[in-house]
Structure formats: C-alpha cells, structure tokens
Design a protein around this motif. Structure first.
Motif, mmCIF file in Angstrom:
data_model
loop_
_atom_site.group_PDB
_atom_site.id
_atom_site.type_symbol
_atom_site.label_atom_id
_atom_site.label_comp_id
_atom_site.label_asym_id
_atom_site.label_seq_id
_atom_site.Cartn_x
_atom_site.Cartn_y
_atom_site.Cartn_z
ATOM 1 N N TYR A 181 16.174 58.329 29.518
ATOM 2 C CA TYR A 181 15.639 57.171 28.813
ATOM 3 C C TYR A 181 14.960 56.173 29.749
ATOM 4 N N HIS A 182 15.047 56.402 31.061
ATOM 5 C CA HIS A 182 14.610 55.391 32.018
ATOM 6 C C HIS A 182 13.123 55.054 31.879
ATOM 7 N N ARG A 183 12.282 56.065 31.693
ATOM 8 C CA ARG A 183 10.841 55.822 31.675
ATOM 9 C C ARG A 183 10.448 54.936 30.500
ATOM 10 N N GLU A 184 10.918 55.272 29.303
ATOM 11 C CA GLU A 184 10.546 54.489 28.121
ATOM 12 C C GLU A 184 11.175 53.109 28.148
ATOM 13 N N VAL A 185 12.443 53.016 28.552
ATOM 14 C CA VAL A 185 13.115 51.714 28.602
ATOM 15 C C VAL A 185 12.461 50.818 29.645
ATOM 16 N N SER A 186 12.107 51.387 30.799
ATOM 17 C CA SER A 186 11.430 50.601 31.832
ATOM 18 C C SER A 186 10.087 50.079 31.335
ATOM 19 N N GLY A 187 9.326 50.937 30.649
ATOM 20 C CA GLY A 187 8.055 50.488 30.088
ATOM 21 C C GLY A 187 8.235 49.410 29.029
ATOM 22 N N ALA A 188 9.267 49.571 28.180
ATOM 23 C CA ALA A 188 9.525 48.565 27.149
ATOM 24 C C ALA A 188 9.918 47.231 27.764
ATOM 25 N N LEU A 189 10.765 47.258 28.801
ATOM 26 C CA LEU A 189 11.174 46.020 29.462
ATOM 27 C C LEU A 189 9.982 45.314 30.102
ATOM 28 N N LYS A 190 9.076 46.075 30.700
ATOM 29 C CA LYS A 190 7.880 45.471 31.304
ATOM 30 C C LYS A 190 6.988 44.840 30.244
ATOM 31 N N ASP A 191 6.812 45.543 29.115
ATOM 32 C CA ASP A 191 5.984 44.999 28.035
ATOM 33 C C ASP A 191 6.600 43.735 27.444
ATOM 34 N N ILE A 192 7.921 43.756 27.237
ATOM 35 C CA ILE A 192 8.600 42.585 26.682
ATOM 36 C C ILE A 192 8.507 41.407 27.640
ATOM 37 N N ASP A 193 8.734 41.669 28.920
ATOM 38 C CA ASP A 193 8.662 40.609 29.926
ATOM 39 C C ASP A 193 7.255 39.993 29.977
ATOM 40 N N ALA A 194 6.235 40.844 29.947
ATOM 41 C CA ALA A 194 4.856 40.334 29.990
ATOM 42 C C ALA A 194 4.519 39.552 28.731
ATOM 43 N N SER A 195 4.961 40.025 27.573
ATOM 44 C CA SER A 195 4.655 39.349 26.313
ATOM 45 C C SER A 195 5.307 37.976 26.255
ATOM 46 N N ILE A 196 6.605 37.914 26.564
ATOM 47 C CA ILE A 196 7.309 36.636 26.493
ATOM 48 C C ILE A 196 6.760 35.663 27.529
ATOM 49 N N GLY A 197 6.568 36.149 28.757
ATOM 50 C CA GLY A 197 6.066 35.270 29.808
ATOM 51 C C GLY A 197 4.701 34.702 29.492
ATOM 52 N N GLN A 198 3.801 35.546 29.028
ATOM 53 C CA GLN A 198 2.457 35.067 28.729
ATOM 54 C C GLN A 198 2.452 34.164 27.499
ATOM 55 N N PHE A 199 3.319 34.453 26.526
ATOM 56 C CA PHE A 199 3.391 33.604 25.337
ATOM 57 C C PHE A 199 3.872 32.202 25.691
#
Length: 371
Positions: free
Chosen positions: A200-218
């Motif tokens: 699960y590491h690849r998908e979870v890592s990608g999801a965490l990066k997307d969430i972090d970028a979305s929240i930070g930029q918002f």
C-alpha cells in the motif's frame, strides 16, 4: 447467502448502522472520548493552519540555517506582525466597532425610513393593493428580516470574540504544537507508511503528498487572497466615503474564507450601513465588492491558489450551502478542503483496486491449455 456487489454494500451499511446503534447505548464510554477530542480539535486546527503558513518560510531559511533557528526567526517575525497589527490596525477597528454599536439604533431607523419611502413609489403601491403584498405586510416582513439579520450579525460577532478568547486561552499550548509540527512534520508520512503493509506504500504515499499539497496551498492561498480582498475593499470604501471602512474591509476579508458565498455575506451588513448614507452608496458598495473579487479571482487568485483543490465551482456552492445548514459558518470554511481530502482518498483507493484487480479466468483459455 447472496454474494453480489450491492448485497455486500448493503451488508456493510447494516453493520455500520448496527455499530452506531450499539455505541449510542454505551454513550457513557464514548462521551469522555468525544469531549477529549473536541477539546483537542481547536488547538490542532489552529496549529495545523499556522504550520502550513509558517512552513514555506521555515523551508527557505532552513537552506542556510539550522531548522531550530529558522523556526525561531519565523516566530519572531510572526510576533512582529502581531505587534504591528495591535499597534496600527486594531485601535481604529476597535473605535469603529464601538461607534457602529452606538449608532445601531440610528441605522435601524434609517433603514426603516428608506423602506417606508420605497413603499410610496407608484409601482410598489400598485403591488401593495394585494393583501399578501400590502405595504403593511411588506414593511413587517422586511423589518422582521432586518431584525433577524442584525441578531445573526450580533451572534456572529459574539462567536468571533469567543473564538478569540479561546485562542488566547490556548496561546500557551499552540506555539509548542506548531514548533513540533514544523520540526517533525516532514517525518509524519514515514510513520504512517511504517504502520501499513508495503504493497500500500505507493498509493498511500501519493495520497499523503496530494493531501498535503492541497491543504497547504488552500490555507496559504486563502490567507493571502483574504488579505488582498481586505485591502482592496478598504481602499474602495475610502474612495466612496463609506462609514467604518476599516471594519467593513475586515469583514470582507474574513468572509472571503467562505468560497463563492463569502462576498454576498459581506455585502449584506455593508449594504445596511450604506443605506444610512444613500441608496446610491449601496450600489457603489456592490461595485467595490464585485471589482475587488474579480481582481482577486481572475488576476491574482489563480496565481496564488492555482487549481490544486480541483473542485468544480457548482460542487463548491452545494457543499457550502449544505455545510452551513449542518455545522454553520465554521462548516462553510472547512467543507472544501475536507471534500478535497475525501476525493483524493476515494480516487486513490479506486485506482489501487482497479490496478490490482485479478482478471477473471477465461474458460476457453483453460480448455486450450489442457489440450
């Protein structure tokens, strides 16, 4: 027992509802947990917001300085900004707020007088011949709506002051939480991945990066664009000689955190104040808000926020309206990033399941293989 897809979904819903029902019967166990989580929610939310605001500055300074020193310098800069705010901006806001509260009865009388003058227009008088839309009923409805609006504004002001008081109450705890997030926050994805199976590491890592970028930029984008809206509306109100320009500009900046509906919410109390000057001032207030929001939405907002949230405007409006009816003003602010997080998780989960789905066996291929 049926094993179809929809039956499995139905079983899952029944199990979830059964668990919720049983949990409601032992609320003496979950109530203390809920109170603890509720107490931690506000400081965690405030800490997370400031973490995303401070993180870009810490990362830039950390390239040439130790991270601890970089965090300390950012803290000093934040204290300096707060000092300038309370020294230069807060006194006139406080004075304008006191003046507005003292002039509240005159504002209500001015609006009522304007409504009565509108009723004297021949078109309104023709409409008023109907009992349902009589001048008396129209006045009562509009006056009642105004009273509800004023009560809502007063309640919102009280809520803001309560939030400010809670913030200062938590002031001793929040800086330590922000410091921990700034110093150790980059290690959090690694801790999460170590708790999950490796596949699960690849998908979870990608999801965490997307969430972090979305929240930070918002968060960063909303703070910057709200400051911009506050400055633009303040300048516009000064140009049209609007009363309480700094206070009303602050209201426009705060309501800008609510997507799409924020400018309308800012217009309503400002229009009530503008009626004490003239009906033309109401039109000018609308022009100021439209121009300032168009400048932010078309010229500056996309450069700051970009399209990181990837949520359709119509979806945003539905989410804001729904959240306001369930949670209130707070829900209107947080519903978009929460929806974006859920959407990222759902898309990543669907993609993972589709890519790892075992194809069904082909009977013809099996027969050919045996022959």
């Amino acid at each position: 027992m049926p094993q179809g897809k929809w039956f499995r979904i139905g079983y899952g819903i029944i199990v979830v509802l059964l668990i919720a029902f049983l949990a409601s019967k032992v609320n003496f166990v979950f109530d203390p947990i809920g109170k603890v989580l509720a107490a931690l929610f506000v400081p965690l939310l405030i800490s997370g917001m400031f973490y995303y605001l401070f993180r870009p500055f810490v990362r830039v300074l950390s390239k040439k300085l130790p991270k601890t020193l970089a965090i300390l310098l950012v803290y000093i800069g934040a204290i300096g900004v707060c000092y300038l705010f309370f020294w230069m901006i807060w006194p006139p806001i406080r004075n304008q707020s006191i003046t507005l509260v003292n002039n509240f009865p005159q504002i209500v009388d001015s609006v009522r007088t304007w409504l009565e003058s509108v009723q004297q227009h021949e078109w309104i008088r023709e409409i008023g011949q109907k009992d349902a839309l009589s001048s008396e009923n129209l006045t009562n409805k509009l006056t009642g709506s105004l009273d509800e609006l004023l009560n809502s504004v007063v309640g919102s002001v009280r809520g803001i002051f309560n939030l400010i008081m809670n913030f200062f109450f938590l002031l001793g705890l929040v800086p330590f939480m922000i410091y921990y997030l700034l110093s150790e926050g980059d290690k959090l994805p690694g801790h999460i991945l170590r708790m999950l199976p490796e596949r699960y590491h690849r998908e979870v890592s990608g999801a965490l990066k997307d969430i972090d970028a979305s929240i930070g930029q918002f968060i960063l984008g909303k703070v910057l664009t709200s400051l911009l809206i506050g400055v633009l509306t303040f300048i516009g109100y000064l140009l049209i000689d609007m009363p309480y320009p700094l206070l009303l500009g602050l209201i426009a900046a705060i309501t800008n955190f609510i997507p799409y509906i924020g400018p309308l919410i800012a217009f309503i109390p400002t229009a009530v104040v503008a009626l004490t000057v003239s009906p033309m001032t109401v039109l000018l207030v609308g022009i100021v808000l439209v121009v300032s929001n168009q400048i932010e939405a078309n010229l500056i907002g996309p450069r700051i926020i970009g399209k990181q949230m990837n949520v359709h405007p119509f979806t945003v409006m539905l989410l804001v309206i729904g959240a306001s009816s369930i949670i209130g003003a707070f829900g209107m602010i947080i519903v978009v990033p929460v929806y974006a997080i859920i959407k990222i998780i759902a898309v990543r989960t669907y993609g993972f399941r589709r890519n790892n789905r075992i194809p069904p066996k082909d009977p013809l291929a099996e027969v050919t293989k045996h022959h």
